[in-house]
Design a protein around this motif. Structure first.
Motif, PDB file in Angstrom:
ATOM      1  N   LEU A  46      19.227 -57.291  -2.056  1.00 33.98           N
ATOM      2  CA  LEU A  46      18.703 -58.458  -1.376  1.00 33.98           C
ATOM      3  C   LEU A  46      18.845 -59.672  -2.299  1.00 33.98           C
ATOM      4  O   LEU A  46      18.636 -59.564  -3.506  1.00 33.98           O
ATOM      5  CB  LEU A  46      17.219 -58.193  -1.087  1.00 33.98           C
ATOM      6  N   VAL A  47      19.196 -60.809  -1.718  1.00 36.82           N
ATOM      7  CA  VAL A  47      19.243 -62.071  -2.453  1.00 36.82           C
ATOM      8  C   VAL A  47      18.330 -63.030  -1.714  1.00 36.82           C
ATOM      9  O   VAL A  47      18.389 -63.131  -0.487  1.00 36.82           O
ATOM     10  CB  VAL A  47      20.679 -62.633  -2.542  1.00 36.82           C
ATOM     11  N   VAL A  48      17.461 -63.719  -2.467  1.00 41.76           N
ATOM     12  CA  VAL A  48      16.524 -64.652  -1.848  1.00 41.76           C
ATOM     13  C   VAL A  48      16.508 -65.957  -2.620  1.00 41.76           C
ATOM     14  O   VAL A  48      16.805 -65.996  -3.813  1.00 41.76           O
ATOM     15  CB  VAL A  48      15.087 -64.075  -1.791  1.00 41.76           C
ATOM     16  N   GLY A  49      16.119 -67.010  -1.932  1.00 45.61           N
ATOM     17  CA  GLY A  49      15.840 -68.283  -2.565  1.00 45.61           C
ATOM     18  C   GLY A  49      14.331 -68.412  -2.697  1.00 45.61           C
ATOM     19  O   GLY A  49      13.586 -68.108  -1.755  1.00 45.61           O
ATOM     20  N   THR A  50      13.867 -68.834  -3.878  1.00 45.38           N
ATOM     21  CA  THR A  50      12.433 -68.922  -4.117  1.00 45.38           C
ATOM     22  C   THR A  50      12.143 -69.934  -5.224  1.00 45.38           C
ATOM     23  O   THR A  50      13.003 -70.245  -6.040  1.00 45.38           O
ATOM     24  CB  THR A  50      11.847 -67.543  -4.513  1.00 45.38           C
ATOM     25  N   THR A  51      10.904 -70.413  -5.244  1.00 48.03           N
ATOM     26  CA  THR A  51      10.437 -71.249  -6.349  1.00 48.03           C
ATOM     27  C   THR A  51       9.574 -70.431  -7.296  1.00 48.03           C
ATOM     28  O   THR A  51       9.130 -70.937  -8.319  1.00 48.03           O
ATOM     29  CB  THR A  51       9.595 -72.429  -5.814  1.00 48.03           C
ATOM     30  N   ARG A  52       9.328 -69.172  -6.958  1.00 48.94           N
ATOM     31  CA  ARG A  52       8.406 -68.324  -7.713  1.00 48.94           C
ATOM     32  C   ARG A  52       9.130 -67.529  -8.798  1.00 48.94           C
ATOM     33  O   ARG A  52      10.318 -67.279  -8.713  1.00 48.94           O
ATOM     34  CB  ARG A  52       7.703 -67.389  -6.742  1.00 48.94           C
ATOM     35  N   ALA A  53       8.365 -67.093  -9.778  1.00 43.61           N
ATOM     36  CA  ALA A  53       8.888 -66.272 -10.864  1.00 43.61           C
ATOM     37  C   ALA A  53       9.232 -64.879 -10.342  1.00 43.61           C
ATOM     38  O   ALA A  53       8.618 -64.386  -9.379  1.00 43.61           O
ATOM     39  CB  ALA A  53       7.856 -66.158 -11.984  1.00 43.61           C
ATOM     40  N   ALA A  54      10.193 -64.234 -11.000  1.00 42.90           N
ATOM     41  CA  ALA A  54      10.654 -62.914 -10.574  1.00 42.90           C
ATOM     42  C   ALA A  54       9.508 -61.904 -10.517  1.00 42.90           C
ATOM     43  O   ALA A  54       9.422 -61.112  -9.581  1.00 42.90           O
ATOM     44  CB  ALA A  54      11.756 -62.418 -11.508  1.00 42.90           C
ATOM     45  N   ALA A  55       8.619 -61.925 -11.489  1.00 42.32           N
ATOM     46  CA  ALA A  55       7.511 -60.962 -11.514  1.00 42.32           C
ATOM     47  C   ALA A  55       6.598 -61.140 -10.304  1.00 42.32           C
ATOM     48  O   ALA A  55       6.138 -60.155  -9.710  1.00 42.32           O
ATOM     49  CB  ALA A  55       6.719 -61.090 -12.813  1.00 42.32           C
ATOM     50  N   ALA A  56       6.343 -62.382  -9.911  1.00 48.77           N
ATOM     51  CA  ALA A  56       5.497 -62.641  -8.746  1.00 48.77           C
ATOM     52  C   ALA A  56       6.185 -62.184  -7.461  1.00 48.77           C
ATOM     53  O   ALA A  56       5.541 -61.604  -6.577  1.00 48.77           O
ATOM     54  CB  ALA A  56       5.151 -64.127  -8.667  1.00 48.77           C
ATOM     55  N   VAL A  57       7.470 -62.431  -7.362  1.00 49.09           N
ATOM     56  CA  VAL A  57       8.239 -61.984  -6.190  1.00 49.09           C
ATOM     57  C   VAL A  57       8.210 -60.453  -6.108  1.00 49.09           C
ATOM     58  O   VAL A  57       7.973 -59.886  -5.040  1.00 49.09           O
ATOM     59  CB  VAL A  57       9.689 -62.516  -6.254  1.00 49.09           C
ATOM     60  N   THR A  58       8.424 -59.804  -7.229  1.00 50.87           N
ATOM     61  CA  THR A  58       8.419 -58.341  -7.267  1.00 50.87           C
ATOM     62  C   THR A  58       7.091 -57.792  -6.767  1.00 50.87           C
ATOM     63  O   THR A  58       7.057 -56.901  -5.912  1.00 50.87           O
ATOM     64  CB  THR A  58       8.710 -57.849  -8.703  1.00 50.87           C
ATOM     65  N   ARG A  59       5.987 -58.308  -7.294  1.00 50.88           N
ATOM     66  CA  ARG A  59       4.660 -57.826  -6.882  1.00 50.88           C
ATOM     67  C   ARG A  59       4.425 -58.046  -5.394  1.00 50.88           C
ATOM     68  O   ARG A  59       3.952 -57.151  -4.687  1.00 50.88           O
ATOM     69  CB  ARG A  59       3.566 -58.515  -7.698  1.00 50.88           C
ATOM     70  N   GLU A  60       4.747 -59.252  -4.904  1.00 47.81           N
ATOM     71  CA  GLU A  60       4.519 -59.549  -3.493  1.00 47.81           C
ATOM     72  C   GLU A  60       5.346 -58.633  -2.595  1.00 47.81           C
ATOM     73  O   GLU A  60       4.827 -58.050  -1.641  1.00 47.81           O
ATOM     74  CB  GLU A  60       4.851 -61.002  -3.169  1.00 47.81           C
ATOM     75  N   LEU A  61       6.628 -58.499  -2.896  1.00 51.55           N
ATOM     76  CA  LEU A  61       7.485 -57.684  -2.038  1.00 51.55           C
ATOM     77  C   LEU A  61       7.076 -56.218  -2.059  1.00 51.55           C
ATOM     78  O   LEU A  61       7.069 -55.564  -1.006  1.00 51.55           O
ATOM     79  CB  LEU A  61       8.955 -57.859  -2.431  1.00 51.55           C
ATOM     80  N   GLU A  62       6.710 -55.686  -3.211  1.00 49.16           N
ATOM     81  CA  GLU A  62       6.263 -54.288  -3.254  1.00 49.16           C
ATOM     82  C   GLU A  62       5.046 -54.081  -2.360  1.00 49.16           C
ATOM     83  O   GLU A  62       4.971 -53.094  -1.625  1.00 49.16           O
ATOM     84  CB  GLU A  62       5.963 -53.858  -4.687  1.00 49.16           C
ATOM     85  N   GLN A  63       4.097 -55.011  -2.396  1.00 54.92           N
ATOM     86  CA  GLN A  63       2.893 -54.874  -1.567  1.00 54.92           C
ATOM     87  C   GLN A  63       3.220 -54.992  -0.083  1.00 54.92           C
ATOM     88  O   GLN A  63       2.786 -54.185   0.733  1.00 54.92           O
ATOM     89  CB  GLN A  63       1.854 -55.932  -1.970  1.00 54.92           C
ATOM     90  N   VAL A  64       4.002 -56.008   0.269  1.00 60.04           N
ATOM     91  CA  VAL A  64       4.356 -56.225   1.681  1.00 60.04           C
ATOM     92  C   VAL A  64       5.185 -55.058   2.215  1.00 60.04           C
ATOM     93  O   VAL A  64       4.948 -54.589   3.336  1.00 60.04           O
ATOM     94  CB  VAL A  64       5.102 -57.574   1.851  1.00 60.04           C
ATOM     95  N   PHE A  65       6.126 -54.557   1.431  1.00 61.45           N
ATOM     96  CA  PHE A  65       6.944 -53.434   1.891  1.00 61.45           C
ATOM     97  C   PHE A  65       6.095 -52.190   2.087  1.00 61.45           C
ATOM     98  O   PHE A  65       6.250 -51.466   3.074  1.00 61.45           O
ATOM     99  CB  PHE A  65       8.086 -53.143   0.915  1.00 61.45           C
ATOM    100  N   ALA A  66       5.177 -51.914   1.172  1.00 59.42           N
ATOM    101  CA  ALA A  66       4.296 -50.742   1.323  1.00 59.42           C
ATOM    102  C   ALA A  66       3.441 -50.883   2.574  1.00 59.42           C
ATOM    103  O   ALA A  66       3.285 -49.914   3.332  1.00 59.42           O
ATOM    104  CB  ALA A  66       3.421 -50.579   0.077  1.00 59.42           C
TER     105      ALA A  66
END
Length: 176
Positions: A46-66
């Motif tokens: 997956l490739v995304v555009g974001t203003t957030r740090a990679a660690a924050a994106v990782t945490r958010e996506l893991e939670q939302v996907f679960a």
């Protein structure tokens, strides 16, 4: 300022298990506010555009996907610049790009990983560890490799692996 981020998802769409449709995944990620969302093949690139740090994106996506899919999906994120450095650091550039694999590790490669990997590797399977990646040349093929089947256990941390050809394609998508 919006930047591109490459997100690798571990363990989806493998052998008909843990199925995640890429169009639905793209829509879900767009609903979270990410921009320029793109996927490459059906294995969780997956490739995304974001203003957030990679660690924050990782945490958010893991939670939302679960929450959405009902099972955990480990996420490993890299900037295009970091991914370019990974490709430049490939210790096996002469290897077959379909057999030379980069294992993206959640966090840093733990102590003792080299010994655990060496215990499973065949003589033709060369490997090299970096801070957040494991390079393996599966010269004998991935299909019958004990190391390929147990890479997470050998490393001692969640790993999602992509061959060099796929990493190159995803990087091109991110830089495009």
């Amino acid at each position: 300022m919006t930047k591109r981020l490459v997100v690798f998802l571990r363990g989806i769409n493998v052998g008909g298990n843990r199925t995640v449709a890429m169009p639905a995944l793209r829509s879900l990620v767009e609903e979270l506010g990410y921009t320029d969302v793109a996927t490459y093949i059906n294995s969780g690139n997956l490739v995304v555009g974001t203003t957030r740090a990679a660690a924050a994106v990782t945490r958010e996506l893991e939670q939302v996907f679960a929450d959405t899919y009902g099972f955990p999906i480990p996420v490993m994120s890299r900037t295009p610049r970091a991914l370019r450095h990974v490709l430049e650091a490939n210790p096996f550039p002469e290897g077959d790009p379909k057999q030379v694999t980069v294992g993206f590790v959640a966090g840093r490669v733990p102590a003792g990983a080299a010994e655990r990997i060496a215990a499973l590797a065949t003589p033709e399977e060369r490997f090299e560890l970096r801070a957040g990646e494991v390079f393996v040349d599966f010269a004998g093929g991935l299909g019958r490799s004990k190391l390929a089947a147990a890479l997470d256990k050998a490393v001692g941390a969640p790993v999602t692996a992509r061959n060099v050809r796929t990493v190159e394609k995803v990087l091109a998508l991110a830089e495009g």
